[in-house]
Design an enzyme around this catalytic site. Sequence first.
Site, PDB file in Angstrom:
ATOM      1  N   ARG A  16     226.208 -25.554 -53.181  1.00  0.00           N
ATOM      2  CA  ARG A  16     226.988 -24.749 -52.232  1.00  0.00           C
ATOM      3  C   ARG A  16     227.330 -25.585 -51.006  1.00  0.00           C
ATOM      4  O   ARG A  16     226.822 -26.684 -50.810  1.00  0.00           O
ATOM      5  CB  ARG A  16     226.187 -23.517 -51.791  1.00  0.00           C
ATOM      6  CG  ARG A  16     224.888 -23.853 -51.110  1.00  0.00           C
ATOM      7  CD  ARG A  16     224.333 -22.730 -50.272  1.00  0.00           C
ATOM      8  NE  ARG A  16     222.975 -22.990 -49.808  1.00  0.00           N
ATOM      9  CZ  ARG A  16     222.666 -23.784 -48.802  1.00  0.00           C
ATOM     10  NH1 ARG A  16     223.617 -24.417 -48.135  1.00  0.00           N
ATOM     11  NH2 ARG A  16     221.397 -23.969 -48.453  1.00  0.00           N
ATOM     12  N   ALA A  52     222.718 -16.238 -42.798  1.00  0.00           N
ATOM     13  CA  ALA A  52     223.304 -17.507 -43.226  1.00  0.00           C
ATOM     14  C   ALA A  52     224.286 -17.261 -44.363  1.00  0.00           C
ATOM     15  O   ALA A  52     224.078 -16.369 -45.196  1.00  0.00           O
ATOM     16  CB  ALA A  52     222.207 -18.463 -43.681  1.00  0.00           C
ATOM     17  N   ILE A  53     225.347 -18.058 -44.396  1.00  0.00           N
ATOM     18  CA  ILE A  53     226.346 -17.958 -45.456  1.00  0.00           C
ATOM     19  C   ILE A  53     226.663 -19.352 -45.959  1.00  0.00           C
ATOM     20  O   ILE A  53     226.894 -20.275 -45.166  1.00  0.00           O
ATOM     21  CB  ILE A  53     227.633 -17.264 -44.956  1.00  0.00           C
ATOM     22  CG1 ILE A  53     227.361 -15.785 -44.683  1.00  0.00           C
ATOM     23  CG2 ILE A  53     228.773 -17.414 -45.981  1.00  0.00           C
ATOM     24  CD1 ILE A  53     228.539 -15.029 -44.093  1.00  0.00           C
ATOM     25  N   CYS A  84     220.181 -24.492 -41.151  1.00  0.00           N
ATOM     26  CA  CYS A  84     221.617 -24.774 -41.271  1.00  0.00           C
ATOM     27  C   CYS A  84     222.017 -26.035 -40.523  1.00  0.00           C
ATOM     28  O   CYS A  84     223.191 -26.246 -40.208  1.00  0.00           O
ATOM     29  CB  CYS A  84     222.454 -23.580 -40.811  1.00  0.00           C
ATOM     30  SG  CYS A  84     222.079 -22.065 -41.716  1.00  0.00           S
TER      31      CYS A  84
END
Length: 231
Positions: free
Chosen positions: A81, A157-158, A188
């Site tokens: 990702r 978070a994404i 992150c």
Amino acid sequence: MIEVRDEGVIDYGTAWERQRTLFDGLLERVSAGAADEARGVLMLCEHPHVYTLGKSGRENNLLVSEAFLRSIGATYYRIDRGGDITYHGYGQLVGYPILDLSTIGGHGLGLREYIDRLEESVIATIAEWGIEGYRVPHATGVWLPAAGGRPERKICAIGVRASRYVTMHGFALNVTTDLKYFDYIHPCGFRDKGVTSLAAELAGTGCPVPTLAEVKRVYVGHFMRLFGGSR
């Protein structure tokens, strides 16, 4: 129609394999031009302690050894990702939308608009408990402003992956997550920002902390509203 699959508590590796199977299947149908009323799946789950590093992440944002992670019962994955390192664990609502973005909203969605809607689905969800989230430029996810001596802090978070408008990976919303597990990373990749949860923000307010099941139910409603699915 977007199908919702509640996987409950599931090992990260198992969930990742299920994601890839769904992703590959949807991508194959899209590539073949096959008509398919099912635009995809929203997988919802909760993981035992695990740290994941995105494809462009920096290894030095993990502050402890993998041996130490094993000693606290955590696993570690390098995955495909976007984004840097994050933590998943109990009390966190994790969602993996596997969607064909070309079918969303009639005209389809670009990747930036897709991420905006993912962020909005979380912002709308936490607003149900009186918490005002917002976006930070160049810092994907949902944040709360600096206040009371605390820095700007991330509640969700994404990190996503997309190929030919088909998506996988997704978001992680801290509900009752034990935040001490974030001490072992630069979440992150940020060193000057904090991490929070619904429980931490509601502490001392007199507002009861919702269960993961309650947050999940509210989240699905907002997700379907924003992505045009049917429950």
